[in-house]
Motif scaffolding. Structure first.
Motif, mmCIF file in Angstrom:
data_model
loop_
_atom_site.group_PDB
_atom_site.id
_atom_site.type_symbol
_atom_site.label_atom_id
_atom_site.label_comp_id
_atom_site.label_asym_id
_atom_site.label_seq_id
_atom_site.Cartn_x
_atom_site.Cartn_y
_atom_site.Cartn_z
ATOM 1 N N SER A 108 -17.384 -62.151 91.425
ATOM 2 C CA SER A 108 -18.816 -62.916 91.458
ATOM 3 C C SER A 108 -19.534 -62.566 90.333
ATOM 4 C CB SER A 108 -19.236 -62.153 92.668
ATOM 5 O OG SER A 108 -19.383 -60.592 92.594
ATOM 6 N N ASN A 109 -19.406 -61.724 89.437
ATOM 7 C CA ASN A 109 -20.170 -61.422 88.290
ATOM 8 C C ASN A 109 -19.798 -62.323 86.953
ATOM 9 O OD1 ASN A 109 -17.716 -60.175 87.401
ATOM 10 N ND2 ASN A 109 -18.979 -58.510 86.698
ATOM 11 N N ALA A 110 -18.835 -62.938 87.390
ATOM 12 C CA ALA A 110 -18.079 -63.728 85.773
ATOM 13 C C ALA A 110 -18.867 -64.864 85.689
ATOM 14 C CB ALA A 110 -16.808 -64.257 86.263
ATOM 15 N N MET A 111 -19.815 -65.224 86.683
ATOM 16 C CA MET A 111 -20.758 -66.396 86.375
ATOM 17 C C MET A 111 -21.754 -66.174 85.390
ATOM 18 S SD MET A 111 -19.442 -68.825 88.106
ATOM 19 C CE MET A 111 -20.795 -69.907 87.950
ATOM 20 N N TYR A 112 -22.065 -64.605 85.045
ATOM 21 C CA TYR A 112 -23.367 -64.345 84.296
ATOM 22 C C TYR A 112 -22.812 -63.885 82.794
ATOM 23 C CZ TYR A 112 -24.881 -64.902 89.196
ATOM 24 O OH TYR A 112 -25.276 -65.333 90.268
ATOM 25 N N GLY A 113 -23.336 -63.806 81.904
ATOM 26 C CA GLY A 113 -23.302 -63.199 80.683
ATOM 27 C C GLY A 113 -22.011 -63.420 79.826
ATOM 28 N N VAL A 114 -21.151 -64.320 80.046
ATOM 29 C CA VAL A 114 -19.899 -64.651 79.395
ATOM 30 C C VAL A 114 -20.056 -65.896 78.708
ATOM 31 C CG1 VAL A 114 -17.382 -64.692 79.718
ATOM 32 C CG2 VAL A 114 -18.692 -62.942 80.753
ATOM 33 N N ALA A 115 -20.405 -66.843 79.667
ATOM 34 C CA ALA A 115 -20.184 -68.475 79.145
ATOM 35 C C ALA A 115 -20.910 -68.597 77.821
ATOM 36 C CB ALA A 115 -20.445 -69.179 80.212
ATOM 37 N N ASP A 116 -22.140 -68.031 77.599
ATOM 38 C CA ASP A 116 -22.993 -68.197 76.619
ATOM 39 C C ASP A 116 -22.985 -67.043 75.640
ATOM 40 O OD1 ASP A 116 -23.999 -70.852 77.433
ATOM 41 O OD2 ASP A 116 -25.436 -69.874 78.753
ATOM 42 N N ASN A 117 -21.971 -66.113 75.497
ATOM 43 C CA ASN A 117 -22.010 -65.102 74.545
ATOM 44 C C ASN A 117 -21.210 -65.433 73.305
ATOM 45 O OD1 ASN A 117 -20.759 -62.453 73.567
ATOM 46 N ND2 ASN A 117 -22.041 -61.599 74.938
ATOM 47 N N PHE A 162 -26.947 -68.779 90.693
ATOM 48 C CA PHE A 162 -25.748 -69.468 89.520
ATOM 49 C C PHE A 162 -26.361 -70.108 88.322
ATOM 50 C CE2 PHE A 162 -21.295 -69.534 92.113
ATOM 51 C CZ PHE A 162 -21.317 -68.116 92.652
ATOM 52 N N PRO A 163 -26.027 -69.747 87.400
ATOM 53 C CA PRO A 163 -26.498 -70.217 86.263
ATOM 54 C C PRO A 163 -25.806 -71.715 85.758
ATOM 55 C CG PRO A 163 -25.341 -68.660 85.255
ATOM 56 C CD PRO A 163 -25.404 -68.483 86.736
ATOM 57 N N LEU A 164 -24.885 -71.960 86.190
ATOM 58 C CA LEU A 164 -23.865 -73.176 86.151
ATOM 59 C C LEU A 164 -23.012 -73.171 87.339
ATOM 60 C CD1 LEU A 164 -20.725 -72.301 84.998
ATOM 61 C CD2 LEU A 164 -22.070 -71.516 83.103
ATOM 62 N N LEU A 165 -22.435 -74.468 87.150
ATOM 63 C CA LEU A 165 -21.292 -74.778 88.353
ATOM 64 C C LEU A 165 -19.983 -75.073 87.429
ATOM 65 C CD1 LEU A 165 -23.512 -77.177 90.828
ATOM 66 C CD2 LEU A 165 -22.995 -74.465 90.985
#
Length: 374
Positions: free
Chosen positions: A249-258, A321-324
């Motif tokens: 569940s946490n993979a939606m946050y802080g990785v995609a835009d790092n 969620f910041p993105l889908l």
């Protein structure tokens, strides 16, 4: 210490949250330097560097044929590595597995792989702070045949412990970690873990009634690694054959835009011919990756992840969620695909390998290993 709580039937573990004590960080860094003197000295025929790691009175407690308790002074041991030209690669690959600091003493475990001999050594050290310097005062070791070949894979995970700005707990999927980790280890790979912030990793969906979960929740080496994940600046991309984005569940946050994590993945992919892979919500981490030409990595490729169609879209977590995942892949000209709910589903598109859920984790790894073997 770990904090175990039950939330809506799911067992969530927040692994070994780091507490700051004066001097501890410096001591840990200094002990690592000492152990790395040992590792580098024995890996590259540098007896002076080996001696730098040991106190002058240190002994090694080893084993040889017909002598189970063989005591070797550290200076004699260092001399064994002076028989070659300094800098000569001995074929040893060393890695600090764990350490435990208690005041001015510490214990540490180091793994030494010798792929050419198909051997794995586990060195255990007693380290002490003497006159302000950490020195090895004793070492013992065990050995066993192993299939380790020196290949490394980097698991990329999120540091996030809650959904967005809410107080809803979130964590990395323990199933996705251990299923992939176990499969890579079976094929002789070393696995490293990196998160945006480094340090302890929030974990979720732990069920010790599942054999694989029970096997690894009590594996001290893995749990130490998850409590001490690497920071992006610790990573040398040239060392890795593949990156693997783990879901939960946490993979939606802080990785995609790092940006730092993006740069690591694309260097492994473009400069070193590596593989990029993801599972479930981990696919969120790859949707914004761009090649050096400026195009999205997913453009024109078949991509699998956990679809928003299977989410509880009226739930509070989903609103954070910041993105889908599916929509983002499609917006970036990718071909997003998914299979039936609660079934494994994997797509291989060149050096991009993606899976739908935790049931797909082991199959994704098998596809990665097949591709690397080619």
């Amino acid at each position: 210490m770990t904090i175990l709580s039950s939330i809506k039937g799911a067992c969530i573990l927040l692994a070994a949250t780091a507490i700051s004590f004066p001097g501890i960080a410096t001591d840990e860094e200094d002990i690592r330097k000492t152990l790395n003197h040992y590792i580098d000295g024995t890996s590259f025929s540098r007896p002076a560097e080996i001696n730098q790691a040991f106190h002058e009175t240190a002994n090694l407690y080893l084993t040889k044929k017909d002598e189970p308790h063989w005591i070797v002074p550290s200076s004699e041991y260092a001399g064994w590595f002076g028989r070659r030209t300094p800098g000569t690669d001995t074929g040893r690959i060393g890695e600090i597995i764990s350490m435990d600091i208690a005041g001015d003493t510490a214990t540490a475990k180091v793994e030494i792989l010798v792929p050419g001999r198909k051997m794995r050594y586990v060195d255990q050290f007693l380290v002490k702070k003497l006159d302000g310097e950490w020195k090895i005062i004793a070492k013992t070791a065990s050995s066993a045949p192993a299939n380790n070949h020196g290949g490394r894979v980097l698991f990329i995970l999120s540091s996030q412990a809650f959904h967005g700005s809410s107080d809803l707990p979130a964590g990395a999927s323990f199933s996705e970690i251990v299923n992939a980790y176990d499969e890579f280890k079976k094929h002789g790979y070393t696995v490293d873990f990196v998160t945006p912030e480094g340090g302890s990793l929030p974990l979720s969906y732990i069920n010790t009634s599942i054999d694989m979960h029970r096997k690894y929740i009590y594996d001290s080496d893995l749990m130490y690694a998850l409590a001490h994940t690497k920071k992006p600046e610790d990573i040398k991309p040239a060392r890795y054959k593949a990156v693997h984005y783990v879901g939960g569940s946490n993979a939606m946050y802080g990785v995609a835009d790092n940006k730092a994590l993006q740069d690591i993945s694309m260097e492994i992919y473009e400069k070193h011919g590596g593989i990029i892979s993801s599972v479930c919500h981990g696919t969120a981490g790859i949707v914004n990756l761009k090649t050096s030409s400026g195009t999205y990595l997913v453009a024109g490729k078949k991509v699998v992840g956990y679809p928003e169609d299977y989410e509880r879209q009226t739930a509070e977590y989903f609103k954070q969620f910041p993105l889908l995942i599916g929509q983002s892949v499609q917006d970036h000209d990718g071909d997003f695909r998914f299979g039936p709910r609660n079934q494994a589903f994997v797509e291989v598109d060149g050096r991009l390998i993606t899976g739908q859920n935790h049931l797909s984790s082991r199959l994704v790894v098998q596809k990665i290993v097949e591709a690397l073997d080619k």
